[in-house]
Write an enzyme that holds these catalytic residues in place. Structure first.
Site, mmCIF file in Angstrom:
data_model
loop_
_atom_site.group_PDB
_atom_site.id
_atom_site.type_symbol
_atom_site.label_atom_id
_atom_site.label_comp_id
_atom_site.label_asym_id
_atom_site.label_seq_id
_atom_site.Cartn_x
_atom_site.Cartn_y
_atom_site.Cartn_z
ATOM 1 N N LYS A 154 -84.677 53.598 49.706
ATOM 2 C CA LYS A 154 -85.335 53.410 51.014
ATOM 3 C C LYS A 154 -84.709 54.227 52.138
ATOM 4 O O LYS A 154 -85.389 54.635 53.068
ATOM 5 C CB LYS A 154 -85.355 51.930 51.397
ATOM 6 N N GLU B 91 -90.936 45.754 60.309
ATOM 7 C CA GLU B 91 -90.871 44.416 59.731
ATOM 8 C C GLU B 91 -90.055 44.498 58.449
ATOM 9 O O GLU B 91 -89.840 45.580 57.902
ATOM 10 C CB GLU B 91 -92.275 43.904 59.404
ATOM 11 N N SER C 156 -84.517 52.604 41.191
ATOM 12 C CA SER C 156 -84.711 52.686 42.644
ATOM 13 C C SER C 156 -83.611 52.018 43.461
ATOM 14 O O SER C 156 -83.391 52.395 44.610
ATOM 15 C CB SER C 156 -86.075 52.116 43.020
HETATM 16 C C1 LIG Z 1 -88.484 48.155 48.397
HETATM 17 C C2 LIG Z 1 -88.052 48.495 47.046
HETATM 18 C C3 LIG Z 1 -88.972 48.892 46.039
HETATM 19 C C4 LIG Z 1 -90.461 48.907 46.249
HETATM 20 O O1 LIG Z 1 -90.917 49.800 47.201
HETATM 21 P P1 LIG Z 1 -91.716 51.115 46.799
HETATM 22 O O2 LIG Z 1 -92.232 51.601 48.106
HETATM 23 O O3 LIG Z 1 -92.795 50.712 45.853
HETATM 24 O O4 LIG Z 1 -90.753 52.041 46.167
HETATM 25 C C5 LIG Z 1 -88.487 49.259 44.790
HETATM 26 N N1 LIG Z 1 -87.174 49.215 44.512
HETATM 27 C C6 LIG Z 1 -86.261 48.834 45.434
HETATM 28 C C7 LIG Z 1 -84.829 48.815 45.055
HETATM 29 C C8 LIG Z 1 -86.660 48.464 46.729
HETATM 30 O O5 LIG Z 1 -85.746 48.082 47.625
#
Ligand SMILES: *Cc1c(COP(=O)(O)O)cnc(C)c1O
Length: 426
Positions: free
Chosen positions: A100, A122, A388
């Site tokens: 993010k 938000e 992610s």
């Molecule tokens: C917020 C988040 C997501 C989901 O958001 P996307 O916009 O779909 O990538 C996925 N993995 C993590 C670790 C997150 O914090």
């Protein structure tokens, strides 16, 4: 039609000048907001061609975020499953623990260029709030995060993090006191002073230009991963997998492989099951509709309104996907969309933790779970997963809700048919 336009890579071709990816996307907002979206688009188009901006973002990525994040070969997991090679793009090692920050730093840099005095957003579970508060601290711009009262009580550590980083956390007490009400509250705060503030959207969603801008800020993930993977193996992976809430991490990694002979997969949460309200599998159960200022695929209730959705991974808890995903899945048929249940996600969470020493975010564990299923079927192929984020934020929830799973390894359904007798972890 065989035009020059059709030979342009997808990334150059989309979105069109009005922010459309085929019929998806666009900007369905009132006139006042439309003017502001145009200002943001113009500012973005100016800075993304500016050498100063490009240098500053490169500097931030390298020295502040710690990029490039590595690509890692999961030898233990690959050996256990028996053939298919599983690799992770380690966005869990990006500063603040997830992908993010890639778009938050870009959005804050844009805000600085536009002379904005305040960042507004938000947050649901607090992940976007923490990433934006981090960017606000770096650029010394005031940051105001709107969060439902219920979520504030649930996500205490992230609330504290935001406050330590200097952000104002606004407690939202209307409606169900959760994410949707926080979105409404943050939007109102933004509309009260759109000249001095900027609304920093947390995924590839919202009105144009946000889906395009967030994609551009996240593309670094795929550009790095493609190059790193080729350097490690001399070839391209057969499959690339990412979990998909709004779709920013998925767009980040998959965008680099769209023109390649590589199978692309997004993974959505099936939660507790197929009933409305028990999952957030938007591609599977959604239909075309407008939400938060853009046209996409939306899970709806009987009245046609966005339905309540659920996943054990709060970052995937969104009743739609970004418009570019809707286009690539439904119109272009370029991706395959899959689902993973809460239970499979938790199993993958423990499998990756115990076999590789990497605790994944529950969101990312969805992508890992699908990778394990795929690896069992495709023994000679290679799979690149976008990890992610890291799972530190999830450990209390996992212990309290799924503690019994800590004992069951290796009798997990995901590992059915796999000989786990050689594993020495319990
Ligand atoms: C917020 C988040 C997501 C989901 O958001 P996307 O916009 O779909 O990538 C996925 N993995 C993590 C670790 C997150 O914090």
């Amino acid at each position: 039609m065989d035009t020059i336009e059709n030979h342009k890579p997808h990334i150059r071709q989309y979105p069109d000048a009005n922010g459309f990816f085929g019929k998806f996307g666009g900007s369905y907002v009132n006139e006042e907001l439309q003017r502001e979206m145009k200002n943001i688009e113009n500012a973005y188009n100016t800075i993304c061609r500016s050498q100063n901006f490009i240098h500053e973002l490169r500097h931030i990525r390298k020295h502040f975020q710690g990029r490039p994040t590595p690509v890692y070969y999961c030898k233990n997991l690959s050996d256990l499953i028996g053939g298919a090679r599983i690799y992770l793009k380690r966005e869990d090692l990006n500063h603040s623990g997830a992908h993010k920050l890639n778009h938050c730093m870009g959005e804050a840099l844009l805000a600085k260029f536009m002379g904005k005095k305040k960042l507004i957003a938000e947050t649901g579970a607090g992940q976007h709030g923490v990433a934006l508060a981090t960017a606000g601290a770096y650029f010394n711009i005031k940051t105001e995060i709107h969060m439902g009262e219920v979520d504030i009580a649930k996500e205490h550590p992230n609330v504290v993090r935001m406050k330590i980083l200097g952000a104002d956390v606004v407690s939202v007490t209307r409606g169900t006191k959760t994410l949707k009400d926080a979105v409404d509250s943050a939007f109102e705060a933004y509309l009260a002073d759109p000249v001095n503030t900027i609304y920093c959207i947390g995924s590839v969603v919202g009105p144009h230009p946000f889906p395009m801008m967030v994609r551009e800020f996240q593309r670094v993930v795929g550009i790095e991963a493609r190059e790193q993977y080729q350097e490690m193996t001399g070839e391209l992976p057969d499959h690339v997998i990412a979990c998909c809430g709004g779709g920013s991490n998925a767009m980040g990694i998959l965008s680099a492989f769209i023109e390649d002979p590589v199978r692309l997969h997004i993974v959505e949460p099936m939660g507790r099951g197929e009933k409305v309200g028990d999952n957030a599998a938007s591609v599977k159960f959604g239909t075309e509709g407008i939400i938060h200022g853009f046209n996409s695929i939306v899970i709806k209730d009987e009245k046609g309104e966005p339905a309540p959705v659920y996943s054990c991974a709060s970052g995937l808890d969104y009743p739609a996907v970004g418009p570019e995903h809707a286009f690539l899945v439904k119109e272009k048929k370029r991706y395959e969309a899959h689902t993973v249940t809460d239970i499979e996600c938790i199993e993958a969470f423990f499998i990756l933790s115990r076999l590789e020493g990497i605790i994944p975010a529950l969101e990312s564990a969805h992508a890992v779970a699908y990778a394990i299923k795929l690896a069992k079927e495709r023994k000679s192929e290679s799979i690149l997963v976008n990890l992610s984020g890291r799972g530190d934020k999830d450990i209390d929830y996992v212990e309290q809700t799924w503690g019994e799973y800590m004992k069951k390894f290796p009798n997990y359904s995901l590992l059915e048919g796999i000989d786990c007798s050689g594993i020495n972890i319990l």
